[in-house]
Scaffold this motif. Structure first.
Motif, mmCIF file in Angstrom:
data_model
loop_
_atom_site.group_PDB
_atom_site.id
_atom_site.type_symbol
_atom_site.label_atom_id
_atom_site.label_comp_id
_atom_site.label_asym_id
_atom_site.label_seq_id
_atom_site.Cartn_x
_atom_site.Cartn_y
_atom_site.Cartn_z
ATOM 1 N N GLU A 262 -7.518 -8.198 -1.029
ATOM 2 C CA GLU A 262 -7.061 -9.473 -1.568
ATOM 3 C C GLU A 262 -6.091 -9.185 -2.692
ATOM 4 N N VAL A 263 -4.977 -9.934 -2.738
ATOM 5 C CA VAL A 263 -4.025 -9.756 -3.837
ATOM 6 C C VAL A 263 -3.836 -11.085 -4.555
ATOM 7 N N PRO A 264 -3.479 -11.009 -5.845
ATOM 8 C CA PRO A 264 -3.243 -12.252 -6.590
ATOM 9 C C PRO A 264 -1.963 -12.933 -6.120
ATOM 10 N N ASN A 265 -1.747 -14.133 -6.600
ATOM 11 C CA ASN A 265 -0.587 -14.914 -6.198
ATOM 12 C C ASN A 265 0.693 -14.396 -6.860
ATOM 13 N N GLU A 266 1.131 -13.216 -6.404
ATOM 14 C CA GLU A 266 2.363 -12.599 -6.905
ATOM 15 C C GLU A 266 3.129 -12.115 -5.696
ATOM 16 N N PHE A 267 4.452 -12.032 -5.772
ATOM 17 C CA PHE A 267 5.241 -11.535 -4.653
ATOM 18 C C PHE A 267 5.138 -10.012 -4.604
ATOM 19 N N VAL A 268 4.646 -9.496 -3.499
ATOM 20 C CA VAL A 268 4.428 -8.053 -3.395
ATOM 21 C C VAL A 268 5.363 -7.419 -2.372
ATOM 22 N N VAL A 269 5.635 -6.144 -2.562
ATOM 23 C CA VAL A 269 6.472 -5.382 -1.618
ATOM 24 C C VAL A 269 5.796 -4.041 -1.331
ATOM 25 N N GLY A 270 6.302 -3.383 -0.286
ATOM 26 C CA GLY A 270 5.829 -2.039 0.033
ATOM 27 C C GLY A 270 4.864 -2.016 1.195
ATOM 28 N N PHE A 271 4.666 -0.859 1.787
ATOM 29 C CA PHE A 271 3.820 -0.657 2.958
ATOM 30 C C PHE A 271 4.144 -1.703 4.031
ATOM 31 N N GLY A 272 5.430 -1.928 4.255
ATOM 32 C CA GLY A 272 5.883 -2.871 5.281
ATOM 33 C C GLY A 272 6.469 -4.151 4.725
ATOM 34 N N LEU A 273 6.015 -4.545 3.545
ATOM 35 C CA LEU A 273 6.476 -5.817 2.969
ATOM 36 C C LEU A 273 7.820 -5.631 2.260
#
Ligand code: 5GP
Ligand code: MG
Ligand code: MG
Length: 179
Positions: A147-158
């Motif tokens: 689960e990740v917080p409501n932030e824009f994430v990148v990496g490992f495909g994203l």
């Protein structure tokens, strides 16, 4: 760490360890119901996750790819267009959809409906990441990495603007990258 990354949320080691656990769990659960799922990965974000996950699935599975886009900014929000379809028929087949992240949940809901309409026997979902705070439709992944917080994430495909998909971890970009 990449110069554009502000912080790492999920390390490479944690992702690999979690893929091992998920692979075992998926193998056990499908073996119990005497089924070998077709893994359907949604392009492009889920490719690194698929590649790591399948190493830890101890069943004679096959995988295939789909690419979909949503009609954003139109009345029909939630509807999807299929840009690349599966190579084979899904009639009577148990499908395990592989996603990078479940955000609003719209993509997964629509793809699940579509595959069921095409005659899939069962559709389950495994997602590397889950952002439960952002959900707007009633859908839940059957298997979640983190689960990740409501932030824009990148990496490992994203990606952000098609970049950063190759980072071996999941992280958050520095504010200046968006300017
Ligand atoms: P949903 O239909 O659940 O809103 O959208 C899921 C898709 O939105 C994901 O497959 C991904 O492409 C994109 N997405 C949602 N949240 C993020 C995020 O934090 N970072 C990136 N890079 N893409 C995201
Ligand atoms: Mg996606
Ligand atoms: Mg994207």
């Amino acid at each position: 760490m990449h110069k554009d990354v502000k912080k790492v949320l999920v390390s490479q080691e944690a992702i690999i360890a979690r893929c091992e656990e998920l692979g075992k769990q998926i193998s056990d659960e499908y073996r119990k119901i005497e089924s070998t799922p077709l893994l359907v990965a949604l392009l492009k974000g889920s490719v690194p996750f698929l590649a790591e996950l399948v190493k830890h699935i101890d069943l004679d599975i096959q995988f295939d790819f789909m690419d979909v886009s949503s009609y954003e900014g139109t009345e029909s929000i939630g509807d999807i267009r299929v840009d690349k379809d599966l190579d084979c028929s899904v009639k009577g087949i148990d499908i395990l959809l592989v996603e990078d992240i479940v955000d609003t949940g719209r993509t997964l809901l629509e793809v699940t409906k579509l595959l069921k309409n095409k005659g899939a026997r069962d559709v389950k979902v495994v997602s590397l990441l889950d952002k439960p705070d952002r959900r707007v439709v009633d859908i839940k992944a059957d298997y979640v990495g983190f689960e990740v917080p409501n932030e824009f994430v990148v990496g490992f495909g994203l990606d952000f603007d098609q970049k950063y998909r190759n980072l071996p971890y999941v992280g958050v970009l520095k504010d200046e990258v968006y300017q």
